[in-house]
Design a protein around this motif. Structure first.
Motif, PDB file in Angstrom:
ATOM      1  N   ARG A   1       0.500  -1.177   0.138  1.00 56.54           N
ATOM      2  CA  ARG A   1       0.049   0.057   0.026  1.00 56.54           C
ATOM      3  C   ARG A   1       1.216   1.353  -0.103  1.00 56.54           C
ATOM      4  O   ARG A   1       0.738   2.216  -0.777  1.00 56.54           O
ATOM      5  CB  ARG A   1      -0.960  -0.077   0.949  1.00 56.54           C
ATOM      6  N   ALA A   2       2.067   1.219   0.883  1.00 58.91           N
ATOM      7  CA  ALA A   2       2.750   2.545   1.023  1.00 58.91           C
ATOM      8  C   ALA A   2       3.438   2.842  -0.395  1.00 58.91           C
ATOM      9  O   ALA A   2       3.829   3.952  -0.912  1.00 58.91           O
ATOM     10  CB  ALA A   2       3.954   2.215   1.399  1.00 58.91           C
ATOM     11  N   ALA A   3       3.548   1.632  -1.011  1.00 54.11           N
ATOM     12  CA  ALA A   3       3.896   1.645  -2.421  1.00 54.11           C
ATOM     13  C   ALA A   3       3.074   2.097  -3.477  1.00 54.11           C
ATOM     14  O   ALA A   3       3.379   2.167  -4.998  1.00 54.11           O
ATOM     15  CB  ALA A   3       4.482   0.051  -3.277  1.00 54.11           C
ATOM     16  N   GLY A   4       2.038   2.245  -3.120  1.00 52.76           N
ATOM     17  CA  GLY A   4       0.833   2.849  -3.831  1.00 52.76           C
ATOM     18  C   GLY A   4       0.349   1.491  -5.168  1.00 52.76           C
ATOM     19  O   GLY A   4      -0.704   2.235  -6.283  1.00 52.76           O
ATOM     20  N   VAL A   5       0.005   0.174  -4.069  1.00 50.81           N
ATOM     21  CA  VAL A   5       0.300   0.073  -5.396  1.00 50.81           C
ATOM     22  C   VAL A   5      -2.227  -0.785  -4.627  1.00 50.81           C
ATOM     23  O   VAL A   5      -2.440  -0.214  -3.833  1.00 50.81           O
ATOM     24  CB  VAL A   5       0.769  -1.626  -4.519  1.00 50.81           C
ATOM     25  N   ASP A   6      -2.797   0.163  -5.609  1.00 52.49           N
ATOM     26  CA  ASP A   6      -4.117  -0.167  -5.863  1.00 52.49           C
ATOM     27  C   ASP A   6      -4.792  -1.890  -5.149  1.00 52.49           C
ATOM     28  O   ASP A   6      -5.818  -2.143  -4.714  1.00 52.49           O
ATOM     29  CB  ASP A   6      -4.762   0.419  -6.863  1.00 52.49           C
ATOM     30  N   GLY A   7      -4.187  -2.884  -5.997  1.00 50.48           N
ATOM     31  CA  GLY A   7      -4.370  -4.097  -6.410  1.00 50.48           C
ATOM     32  C   GLY A   7      -3.975  -5.315  -6.030  1.00 50.48           C
ATOM     33  O   GLY A   7      -2.299  -4.874  -7.085  1.00 50.48           O
ATOM     34  N   VAL A   8      -3.212  -6.003  -5.390  1.00 52.36           N
ATOM     35  CA  VAL A   8      -3.013  -7.357  -5.611  1.00 52.36           C
ATOM     36  C   VAL A   8      -3.736  -8.580  -6.890  1.00 52.36           C
ATOM     37  O   VAL A   8      -4.833  -9.324  -6.527  1.00 52.36           O
ATOM     38  CB  VAL A   8      -2.421  -7.334  -4.391  1.00 52.36           C
ATOM     39  N   ARG A   9      -3.363  -9.202  -7.705  1.00 51.58           N
ATOM     40  CA  ARG A   9      -3.890 -10.432  -8.498  1.00 51.58           C
ATOM     41  C   ARG A   9      -3.483 -11.289  -7.461  1.00 51.58           C
ATOM     42  O   ARG A   9      -2.219 -11.851  -8.096  1.00 51.58           O
ATOM     43  CB  ARG A   9      -3.225 -10.272  -9.935  1.00 51.58           C
ATOM     44  N   LEU A  10      -4.623 -11.887  -6.748  1.00 54.33           N
ATOM     45  CA  LEU A  10      -3.025 -12.771  -5.449  1.00 54.33           C
ATOM     46  C   LEU A  10      -3.314 -14.599  -5.841  1.00 54.33           C
ATOM     47  O   LEU A  10      -5.099 -14.657  -6.426  1.00 54.33           O
ATOM     48  CB  LEU A  10      -3.717 -12.840  -4.505  1.00 54.33           C
ATOM     49  N   ALA A  11      -2.437 -15.329  -5.906  1.00 47.37           N
ATOM     50  CA  ALA A  11      -2.161 -16.694  -6.690  1.00 47.37           C
ATOM     51  C   ALA A  11      -3.289 -17.387  -5.555  1.00 47.37           C
ATOM     52  O   ALA A  11      -3.057 -17.646  -4.576  1.00 47.37           O
ATOM     53  CB  ALA A  11      -1.353 -17.358  -7.144  1.00 47.37           C
TER      54      ALA A  11
ATOM     55  N   GLY B   1      -6.547  -1.216   2.682  1.00 43.96           N
ATOM     56  CA  GLY B   1      -6.837  -1.089   1.604  1.00 43.96           C
ATOM     57  C   GLY B   1      -6.451  -1.127   0.020  1.00 43.96           C
ATOM     58  O   GLY B   1      -7.129  -0.181  -0.420  1.00 43.96           O
ATOM     59  N   VAL B   2      -5.994  -2.562   0.307  1.00 46.51           N
ATOM     60  CA  VAL B   2      -6.166  -3.301  -1.077  1.00 46.51           C
ATOM     61  C   VAL B   2      -6.630  -4.270  -1.946  1.00 46.51           C
ATOM     62  O   VAL B   2      -7.372  -5.615  -1.058  1.00 46.51           O
ATOM     63  CB  VAL B   2      -4.192  -3.234  -0.995  1.00 46.51           C
ATOM     64  N   ASP B   3      -7.367  -3.596  -2.718  1.00 47.49           N
ATOM     65  CA  ASP B   3      -8.288  -4.730  -3.300  1.00 47.49           C
ATOM     66  C   ASP B   3      -7.714  -5.795  -3.711  1.00 47.49           C
ATOM     67  O   ASP B   3      -6.069  -6.157  -4.327  1.00 47.49           O
ATOM     68  CB  ASP B   3      -8.745  -3.928  -4.632  1.00 47.49           C
ATOM     69  N   VAL B   4      -8.230  -7.354  -3.894  1.00 50.70           N
ATOM     70  CA  VAL B   4      -7.887  -8.575  -3.989  1.00 50.70           C
ATOM     71  C   VAL B   4      -8.437  -8.901  -5.007  1.00 50.70           C
ATOM     72  O   VAL B   4      -9.960  -9.261  -5.227  1.00 50.70           O
ATOM     73  CB  VAL B   4      -7.374  -9.101  -2.838  1.00 50.70           C
ATOM     74  N   THR B   5      -7.901 -10.133  -6.096  1.00 52.28           N
ATOM     75  CA  THR B   5      -8.450 -10.435  -6.999  1.00 52.28           C
ATOM     76  C   THR B   5      -7.923 -11.943  -6.900  1.00 52.28           C
ATOM     77  O   THR B   5      -6.802 -11.568  -6.883  1.00 52.28           O
ATOM     78  CB  THR B   5      -7.984  -9.486  -8.515  1.00 52.28           C
ATOM     79  N   GLY B   6      -8.609 -12.684  -7.400  1.00 52.94           N
ATOM     80  CA  GLY B   6      -8.245 -13.806  -7.105  1.00 52.94           C
ATOM     81  C   GLY B   6      -7.695 -14.579  -8.060  1.00 52.94           C
ATOM     82  O   GLY B   6      -8.118 -14.913  -9.119  1.00 52.94           O
ATOM     83  N   TRP B   7      -6.386 -15.093  -8.842  1.00 49.94           N
ATOM     84  CA  TRP B   7      -5.825 -15.747  -9.060  1.00 49.94           C
ATOM     85  C   TRP B   7      -5.637 -16.783  -9.637  1.00 49.94           C
ATOM     86  O   TRP B   7      -5.229 -17.075  -9.091  1.00 49.94           O
ATOM     87  CB  TRP B   7      -4.411 -14.258  -9.469  1.00 49.94           C
ATOM     88  N   LEU B   8      -6.415 -17.389 -10.277  1.00 49.60           N
ATOM     89  CA  LEU B   8      -6.264 -19.040 -10.965  1.00 49.60           C
ATOM     90  C   LEU B   8      -5.217 -19.428 -11.982  1.00 49.60           C
ATOM     91  O   LEU B   8      -5.796 -18.746 -13.044  1.00 49.60           O
ATOM     92  CB  LEU B   8      -7.704 -18.991 -10.941  1.00 49.60           C
ATOM     93  N   VAL B   9      -4.867 -20.273 -11.857  1.00 46.18           N
ATOM     94  CA  VAL B   9      -3.222 -20.941 -12.913  1.00 46.18           C
ATOM     95  C   VAL B   9      -5.090 -22.202 -13.356  1.00 46.18           C
ATOM     96  O   VAL B   9      -4.733 -23.382 -12.521  1.00 46.18           O
ATOM     97  CB  VAL B   9      -2.773 -20.864 -13.040  1.00 46.18           C
ATOM     98  N   GLY B  10      -5.485 -22.110 -14.368  1.00 47.15           N
ATOM     99  CA  GLY B  10      -7.004 -23.177 -14.004  1.00 47.15           C
ATOM    100  C   GLY B  10      -6.449 -24.750 -14.437  1.00 47.15           C
ATOM    101  O   GLY B  10      -6.717 -25.610 -13.897  1.00 47.15           O
ATOM    102  N   LEU B  11      -6.226 -24.589 -15.913  1.00 46.73           N
ATOM    103  CA  LEU B  11      -5.835 -26.333 -16.274  1.00 46.73           C
ATOM    104  C   LEU B  11      -4.094 -26.584 -16.789  1.00 46.73           C
ATOM    105  O   LEU B  11      -4.298 -27.445 -16.818  1.00 46.73           O
ATOM    106  CB  LEU B  11      -6.508 -26.235 -18.024  1.00 46.73           C
ATOM    107  N   HIS B  12      -3.412 -25.754 -15.967  1.00 43.87           N
ATOM    108  CA  HIS B  12      -1.881 -25.651 -16.554  1.00 43.87           C
ATOM    109  C   HIS B  12      -1.790 -26.433 -14.802  1.00 43.87           C
ATOM    110  O   HIS B  12      -1.986 -25.740 -13.414  1.00 43.87           O
ATOM    111  CB  HIS B  12      -1.187 -24.362 -16.556  1.00 43.87           C
ATOM    112  N   GLN B  13      -1.965 -27.575 -14.520  1.00 47.87           N
ATOM    113  CA  GLN B  13      -2.411 -28.810 -13.121  1.00 47.87           C
ATOM    114  C   GLN B  13      -1.682 -29.715 -13.214  1.00 47.87           C
ATOM    115  O   GLN B  13      -2.245 -30.783 -13.796  1.00 47.87           O
ATOM    116  CB  GLN B  13      -3.531 -28.595 -12.527  1.00 47.87           C
ATOM    117  N   SER B  14      -0.466 -30.147 -13.017  1.00 50.84           N
ATOM    118  CA  SER B  14       0.278 -31.287 -13.144  1.00 50.84           C
ATOM    119  C   SER B  14       0.196 -32.912 -12.478  1.00 50.84           C
ATOM    120  O   SER B  14      -0.399 -33.937 -13.004  1.00 50.84           O
ATOM    121  CB  SER B  14       2.287 -31.336 -13.117  1.00 50.84           C
ATOM    122  N   PRO B  15      -0.240 -31.853 -11.356  1.00 44.83           N
ATOM    123  CA  PRO B  15      -0.917 -33.440 -10.790  1.00 44.83           C
ATOM    124  C   PRO B  15      -2.328 -33.664 -10.959  1.00 44.83           C
ATOM    125  O   PRO B  15      -1.917 -35.929 -11.267  1.00 44.83           O
ATOM    126  CB  PRO B  15      -0.635 -32.766  -8.900  1.00 44.83           C
TER     127      PRO B  15
END
Length: 399
Positions: A24-34, A92-106
């Protein structure tokens, strides 16, 4: 224009609130979090500098009481995504759920019948096939479960489509001279579900596989120089077959995005996409207008540092009317200076993107967070059309 970063939950393990406040201090508005990610091995620069973190593929949030029953399910690796989300939202940082869908080795290893299968009949251990009904159900369940997590304000869909032959973590080795078209031909899927889609489009799947094998074997035996990939692909397959295969693959990706959009509960979606019909790198390919309409928003990226490719996708995405985010790599090899980053940000804004998303927190050098704080903050005009509520969101997609 918003400034966002891609991030992995492992960066928030030690001190989630400290990392959230740093961003937030770096001015980041949102994180696309894995929230769901493939396996990885990250050398951290910021949360625990010098740490080498190995982690398997899976989901980074606990299973809920309303988990959807499917044939496939990712292992829950912990609650780090939820803990990070709590800290980020509190800061105060928005969170977007980042989904790596079909790239799943197991999952692809456990169920080779649902994996990509090339023209030689070999399954790929790193990618599920988007034409398989069981894979579509898995993707829908993953989206639905993530959309129900507290604090998640949107979803970023990566690898919701066909992936390709190459997969760097397997120590891939080959001594033949492969052209771009050969890499694409080796990425074409001929599993049972794709064969059914080909047949429905009037394509003889066996004949198509024969042509692919013949082209690849000829290149392995007697390497030829590359021309343009479009011409080389049409030569290998014949123009009609080439065009039909591209159309079928595009339709499969669009159908998948439509299906998962119906499972999102109305949460905003953005799909990682490209205008390049031959791309096999985790981006959905096909009609960008249809993809944008299905998801609501498009994320176009160049994480290899190819600015020209990013501009091409931005121009194509701009014609769709969908909301656009642009992704760029902040690491030391792809962004050489703060001036270069400022120029990228200005160019992205001029192409109509509402957000610049930088890859990735805790991989790029830590002092570059200060660059983000100093980025220009001009707003994007409100005259761009968006698909906030596409009419088919509340209905099941056609099969």
């Amino acid at each position: 224009m918003r400034t966002e970063v891609f991030a992995h939950p492992v960066s928030f393990r030690r001190a989630p609130r400290v990392e959230a406040e740093r961003l937030r201090a770096a001015g980041v508005d949102g994180v696309r979090l894995a929230y769901a990610y493939h396996g990885g091995r990250w050398l951290l620069t910021t949360s625990d500098p010098g740490a080498v973190v190995d982690f398997p593929a899976g989901r980074w949030f606990a299973r809920g009481d309303h988990e959807d029953a499917t044939d496939l399910s990712l292992p829950a690796l912990g609650d780090e995504a939820m803990l990070a989300t709590d800290a980020l939202v509190a800061s105060g940082v928005d969170v977007t759920g980042w989904l790596v869908g079909l790239h799943q080795s197991p999952l692809a290893v456990a169920r080779p019948d649902l994996a990509l299968r090339n023209a030689f009949g070999h399954p790929y251990r790193h990618a599920l096939c988007p034409a398989q009904p069981a894979v579509v159900r898995f993707a829908r369940a993953l989206v639905a479960e993530t959309a129900r997590q507290a604090g998640v304000s949107g979803l970023e869909l990566e690898a919701f489509g066909y992936l390709g032959w190459q997969h760097q973590s397997a120590h891939d080795k080959f001594g033949a001279e492969l052209r771009p078209v050969d890499r694409w031909l080796l990425s074409l899927c001929f599993c049972s579900a794709c064969a059914a889609r080909f047949a429905a489009a009037g394509v003889d799947g066996a004949e198509a596989a024969d042509r692919v094998r013949a082209a690849v074997l000829a290149q392995l035996a007697d390497p030829r120089p590359a021309g343009g990939i479009t011409g080389d692909a049409a030569t290998a397959l014949g123009q009609d077959l080439h065009d039909t295969l591209l159309a079928v693959r595009a339709e499969v990706s669009i159908d998948l995005v439509r299906a998962v959009a119906c499972a999102s509960g109305g949460l905003p979606l953005s799909v990682r996409a490209t205008d390049d019909p031959y791309a096999c790198d985790g981006k959905s390919t096909g009609d960008l207008r249809a993809l944008g309409y299905a998801a609501g928003s498009l994320t176009v990226t160049s994480l290899t540092g190819d600015a020209a490719a990013l501009w091409r996708d931005l121009v194509a995405a701009g014609r769709t009317g969908a909301r656009i985010a642009a992704g760029w790599n902040l690491d030391a090899a792809r962004t050489r200076s703060e001036e270069e980053l400022v120029d990228i940000a200005r160019q992205v804004r001029s192409h109509g993107a509402s957000s610049l998303v930088l890859y990735a927190y805790d991989l790029a050098p830590a002092p570059r967070l200060e660059w983000l704080r100093r980025l220009p903050r001009e707003s994007v005009g409100d005259d761009a059309a968006t698909y906030d509520n596409p009419p088919h969101r509340q209905t099941e997609p056609a099969t």
